[in-house]
Design an enzyme around this catalytic site. Structure first.
Site, PDB file in Angstrom:
ATOM      1  N   LYS A 185       0.834  -1.205   0.000  1.00 57.84           N
ATOM      2  CA  LYS A 185       0.000   0.000   0.000  1.00 57.84           C
ATOM      3  C   LYS A 185       0.875   1.265   0.000  1.00 57.84           C
ATOM      4  O   LYS A 185       2.074   1.194   0.279  1.00 57.84           O
ATOM      5  CB  LYS A 185      -0.941  -0.013   1.212  1.00 57.84           C
ATOM      6  CG  LYS A 185      -1.804  -1.274   1.346  1.00 57.84           C
ATOM      7  CD  LYS A 185      -2.766  -1.467   0.184  1.00 57.84           C
ATOM      8  CE  LYS A 185      -4.006  -2.262   0.504  1.00 57.84           C
ATOM      9  NZ  LYS A 185      -3.896  -3.734   0.318  1.00 57.84           N
TER      10      LYS A 185
HETATM   11  C1  PLP Z   1      -5.112  -4.625   1.085  1.00 63.32           C
HETATM   12  C2  PLP Z   1      -6.593  -4.616   1.233  1.00 63.32           C
HETATM   13  C3  PLP Z   1      -7.237  -5.138   2.374  1.00 63.32           C
HETATM   14  C4  PLP Z   1      -6.556  -5.981   3.418  1.00 63.32           C
HETATM   15  O1  PLP Z   1      -5.514  -5.439   4.047  1.00 63.32           O
HETATM   16  P1  PLP Z   1      -4.332  -6.333   4.680  1.00 63.32           P
HETATM   17  O2  PLP Z   1      -3.588  -5.311   5.485  1.00 63.32           O
HETATM   18  O3  PLP Z   1      -3.533  -6.907   3.561  1.00 63.32           O
HETATM   19  O4  PLP Z   1      -4.961  -7.367   5.545  1.00 63.32           O
HETATM   20  C5  PLP Z   1      -8.614  -4.977   2.494  1.00 63.32           C
HETATM   21  N1  PLP Z   1      -9.323  -4.367   1.521  1.00 63.32           N
HETATM   22  C6  PLP Z   1      -8.760  -3.892   0.414  1.00 63.32           C
HETATM   23  C7  PLP Z   1      -9.611  -3.210  -0.599  1.00 63.32           C
HETATM   24  C8  PLP Z   1      -7.377  -4.019   0.215  1.00 63.32           C
HETATM   25  O5  PLP Z   1      -6.818  -3.587  -0.933  1.00 63.32           O
END
Ligand code: PLP
Length: 371
Positions: A185
């Protein structure tokens, strides 16, 4: 020599010089997790940076989503989108709730408010929209429906770190919002996540839910899991916070290069910036019209790979197209033709703060078939 790969993203890494004093201090304090010094400091700094009142840090975004629904004590059906990362609907099912999938808007790829009302039943308890690629949902329309039918709203804002609409963080919308700080992210704590809430009462409830439901040393008051962020994750986050503004600015420049170069390519559609929105440019999706462009999305994906450009098909397959979800009788699936069309024609181009102009031009030239 192996040719350099151009990846879709790269982690935002704090410099070791900045990180080291944090680690030395953690070693001195010998306090590694459970609401430590840097955990508390990161909660405070993120509230300031994001412009929100309360934030509760988590070990990852998925557990933040799961805990958000648990905190609202939901029962029944949750209306959500099939056009997302699978964690969105998994977190509904992990709470023994029923995900009800409805279609998205063709322009933003976000949950279409005009489809929500038709999917409401006497079992509906909440709406779970996603700010896909960080583009804000139509929150006024969504909130109006929620108010009319007495539903909770939880935003999956995993892509929306730092996104503002009319100078207000989108994280202030709805009952709760969740962030992901996964390494892929825009802003990361390696693994990590957060819930944004509006009251101290909710913040304290979330603090208990992520730590076994402990009220005190001798008292458990709720069924909590273990979803705490540790001190090293928090230190990594603090050391990265100073880099995020420059990283977003760099991403914005990359987006500008792509948009200008691809504007006149037939069969390639980019998403435009939205009025009044401060974007974070976390992704650069383009939609391929194979008739106009002359190549299918998958053929372009392969051609980019052959040239060491690792674009990604976010979000493909559509959640409801995974074998696990297809005909799953613990879900309700309304038609999602718009989402399906996007999912089959979307490709996310490399987008991160370390791309050079040469990298971006290489991607552009492959798409334009100039290589
Ligand atoms: C990355 C993501 C998540 C989950 O996050 P993690 O930290 O990887 O558990 C949830 N929703 C969306 C839309 C994502 O892109």
């Amino acid at each position: 020599m192996k040719m350099k790969q151009i990846t879709v993203t790269t982690p935002l890494l704090p410099s070791l010089d900045v990180l080291k004093p944090y680690l030395e201090d953690i070693w001195q304090r010998k306090w590694l997790t459970n609401n430590g010094h840097y955990h508390q400091l990161l909660e405070k700094e993120l509230c300031d940076y994001l412009g929100v009142k309360h934030i509760c840090l988590f070990s990852n975004g998925t557990l933040a989503l799961v805990t958000a629904m648990q905190a609202l004590e939901l029962k029944g059906e949750v209306i959500t989108t099939p056009y997302s990362f699978v964690a969105t609907s998994h977190s509904v099912m992990l709470n023994n709730l029923t995900p009800v999938f409805v279609d998205v808007e063709p322009e933003t790829f976000n949950l279409d408010p005009t489809n929500i009302e038709a999917a409401i039943t006497d079992k509906t308890c909440a709406i779970l929209p996603v700010h896909v690629y960080g583009n804000p949902c139509d929150h006024q329309a969504i909130q109006a429906i929620a108010d009319k039918h007495d539903l909770k709203v939880i935003y999956d804002a995993a892509h929306a770190f730092g996104v503002k609409k009319d100078d207000c963080s989108v994280l202030n919308w709805g009952d709760l919002s969740i962030l992901s700080f996964h390494a892929t992210k825009a802003y990361s704590t390696i693994e990590g996540g957060a819930i944004i809430c509006h009251t101290l009462e909710m913040k304290q409830k979330l603090d208990k839910l992520k730590s076994f439901g402990y009220e005190s040393e001798t008292q458990i008051t709720m069924l909590g899991s273990n979803a705490k962020m540790n001190e090293i994750q928090a230190a990594f986050g603090l050391a990265s916070l100073g880099l995020i503004d420059d990283a977003i600015e760099k991403r914005q420049q990359v987006a500008k290069m792509y948009r200008e170069a691809l504007a006149d390519v037939r069969g390639i559609r980019c998403l435009n910036d939205l009025d009044g929105v401060h974007h974070n440019y976390s992704y650069f999706p383009v939609i391929i019209d194979d008739q106009e462009y002359g190549l299918s999305r998958d053929a372009l994906y392969e051609k980019l790979r052959e040239n060491n450009v690792l674009a990604r098909r976010y979000f493909y397959p559509l959640i409801t197209e995974f074998e696990f979800y297809k005909n799953n009788n613990k879900t309700v699936q309304h038609s999602s033709d718009v989402a399906k069309g996007i999912s089959e024609n979307v490709i996310c181009l490399p987008m991160h703060h370390e791309l050079s102009n040469d990298d971006v031009n290489k991607v552009i030239n492959i798409i334009k078939d100039l290589i």
